[in-house]
Design a protein around this motif. Structure first.
Motif, mmCIF file in Angstrom:
data_model
loop_
_atom_site.group_PDB
_atom_site.id
_atom_site.type_symbol
_atom_site.label_atom_id
_atom_site.label_comp_id
_atom_site.label_asym_id
_atom_site.label_seq_id
_atom_site.Cartn_x
_atom_site.Cartn_y
_atom_site.Cartn_z
ATOM 1 N N ASN A 16 0.808 -1.227 0.000
ATOM 2 C CA ASN A 16 0.000 0.000 0.000
ATOM 3 C C ASN A 16 0.840 1.275 0.000
ATOM 4 O O ASN A 16 0.287 2.368 -0.167
ATOM 5 N N ILE A 17 2.137 1.159 0.231
ATOM 6 C CA ILE A 17 2.948 2.359 0.460
ATOM 7 C C ILE A 17 2.926 3.295 -0.735
ATOM 8 O O ILE A 17 2.691 4.506 -0.577
ATOM 9 N N LYS A 18 3.171 2.785 -1.921
ATOM 10 C CA LYS A 18 3.253 3.668 -3.097
ATOM 11 C C LYS A 18 1.964 4.443 -3.308
ATOM 12 O O LYS A 18 1.988 5.587 -3.753
ATOM 13 N N ARG A 19 0.853 3.843 -2.991
ATOM 14 C CA ARG A 19 -0.440 4.491 -3.179
ATOM 15 C C ARG A 19 -0.726 5.523 -2.094
ATOM 16 O O ARG A 19 -1.431 6.502 -2.345
ATOM 17 N N MET A 20 -0.167 5.323 -0.912
ATOM 18 C CA MET A 20 -0.528 6.162 0.230
ATOM 19 C C MET A 20 0.520 7.196 0.613
ATOM 20 O O MET A 20 0.182 8.216 1.228
ATOM 21 N N LEU A 21 1.783 6.960 0.282
ATOM 22 C CA LEU A 21 2.845 7.895 0.646
ATOM 23 C C LEU A 21 2.955 8.988 -0.419
ATOM 24 O O LEU A 21 3.145 8.686 -1.594
ATOM 25 N N PRO A 22 2.850 10.258 -0.037
ATOM 26 C CA PRO A 22 2.980 11.330 -1.034
ATOM 27 C C PRO A 22 4.289 11.226 -1.806
ATOM 28 O O PRO A 22 5.339 10.957 -1.213
ATOM 29 N N PRO A 23 4.257 11.451 -3.121
ATOM 30 C CA PRO A 23 5.434 11.236 -3.974
ATOM 31 C C PRO A 23 6.417 12.396 -3.944
ATOM 32 O O PRO A 23 6.699 13.022 -4.974
ATOM 33 N N VAL A 24 6.933 12.692 -2.759
ATOM 34 C CA VAL A 24 7.980 13.699 -2.597
ATOM 35 C C VAL A 24 9.139 13.032 -1.871
ATOM 36 O O VAL A 24 9.010 11.920 -1.364
ATOM 37 N N ASP A 25 10.295 13.689 -1.822
ATOM 38 C CA ASP A 25 11.431 13.112 -1.121
ATOM 39 C C ASP A 25 11.236 13.226 0.387
ATOM 40 O O ASP A 25 11.000 14.317 0.916
ATOM 41 N N TRP A 26 11.360 12.090 1.053
ATOM 42 C CA TRP A 26 11.210 12.029 2.503
ATOM 43 C C TRP A 26 12.569 11.676 3.111
ATOM 44 O O TRP A 26 12.898 10.510 3.268
ATOM 45 N N HIS A 27 13.337 12.704 3.465
ATOM 46 C CA HIS A 27 14.674 12.475 3.988
ATOM 47 C C HIS A 27 14.667 12.036 5.450
ATOM 48 O O HIS A 27 15.726 11.698 5.984
ATOM 49 N N ASN A 28 13.506 12.064 6.088
ATOM 50 C CA ASN A 28 13.445 11.655 7.498
ATOM 51 C C ASN A 28 12.497 10.476 7.730
ATOM 52 O O ASN A 28 12.041 10.270 8.845
ATOM 53 N N ILE A 29 12.231 9.703 6.685
ATOM 54 C CA ILE A 29 11.434 8.481 6.839
ATOM 55 C C ILE A 29 12.310 7.269 6.570
ATOM 56 O O ILE A 29 12.984 7.177 5.542
ATOM 57 N N TRP A 30 12.292 6.336 7.523
ATOM 58 C CA TRP A 30 12.857 5.011 7.323
ATOM 59 C C TRP A 30 11.672 4.060 7.171
ATOM 60 O O TRP A 30 10.860 3.921 8.085
#
Length: 283
Positions: free
Chosen positions: A166-180
């Motif tokens: 589900n991640i690709k569908r739910m995570l906004p498509p920007v760079d997340w430098h503080n998400i592991w």
């Protein structure tokens, strides 16, 4: 043999103070929104505090509730505590998802403020009593969480899911430098099912595997990954982990320069000295 994957080390610069962000979230209704249906706030339980989970500094639960999706969920500690023991939320496909209160949502803002200039990036596990990428969570709640993550670049947010598809569908498509991003792979079947979906998401800082509860061996070599957490199951119905599974994985990680963190043995029995290995990837 695969070699460790490199990830960029740069970090997003903070643009908003904690106070301004709290005001912004309040104005747009992100703090205190109850949503519809079974949504409500959960009172009387600390949902975001210094954590007893050894591989993070704090936990933050934006909501509570989940559904079992694989054998690793069979003896779910969160269900046992929040549903069976305390009756705070009903688990399962027809159960509830309860949003936590305003004060809980403000805590990461304070942690970020404290972290500025401290020379250490706190690791925040989200969520220990839910799954960020659960289909049954109101989308607006998840949007509010991502806004909070964006507003706290001083924190490393560890999002552990059993639903990497589900991640690709739910995570906004920007760079997340503080998400592991992490996924639970309790056995080889789950490694096959979940690894590709996890690592196919490229716009995050790191990817990790939680081999906990380890209820079956993993085949070596494993695919490239930034970090591996390993641990046995706890609780009265804990299934036995063969310590050789952990030793083989520890040795493989040492050979290929993959940080390895051994969390606990089955039933939290004493950890053998040779398995007391607790490594972290660089922030």
């Amino acid at each position: 043999m695969p070699s460790p994957r490199k990830v960029p080390a740069e970090r997003q610069t903070a643009h908003d103070s904690a106070e301004n962000v709290a005001g912004y979230l309040t104005e747009r209704g992100a703090l205190g929104r109850l949503g519809t249906g079974s949504a409500s706030t959960t009172k009387g339980v600390l949902m975001g505090e210094n954590s007893k989970i050894e591989w993070c500094d704090a936990t933050m639960n934006p909501w509570v509730g989940c559904t079992k999706v694989s054998p690793g969920c069979d003896n779910c500690y969160a269900e046992a505590m929040m549903d069976k023991r305390w009756g705070k939320v009903k688990w399962g496909p027809h159960g509830e998802r309860r949003r936590t209160g305003d004060e809980n949502w403000r805590k990461p803002l304070r942690w970020a403020k404290t972290a500025r200039g401290a020379g250490k990036r706190p690791r925040v596990f989200c969520a220990s009593l839910a799954d960020v990428f659960d289909n049954q969570v109101p989308p607006k709640w998840r949007a509010d969480l991502f806004e909070l993550i964006r507003a706290t670049p001083e924190l490393d947010w560890l999002l552990l899911t059993k639903r990497p598809q589900n991640i690709k569908r739910m995570l906004p498509p920007v760079d997340w430098h503080n998400i592991w991003l992490g996924t639970t792979c309790e056995d080889q079947q789950r490694m096959r099912e979940r690894y590709i979906a996890l690592t196919d998401v490229k716009n995050v800082a790191k990817h990790f595997i939680s081999y906990e509860p380890a209820i079956g061996p993993l085949e070596l070599p494993i695919p490239p990954i930034d970090w591996i957490i390993c641990g046995g199951e706890s609780g009265p119905k804990a299934r036995q982990m063969d310590l050789q599974w952990a030793r083989d994985l520890r040795d493989y990680c040492a050979e290929w320069n993959i940080p390895f963190f051994f969390k606990q043995t089955t039933g939290k029995k004493p950890i053998p000295p040779d398995l007391m290995v607790r490594q972290f990837p660089n922030s």
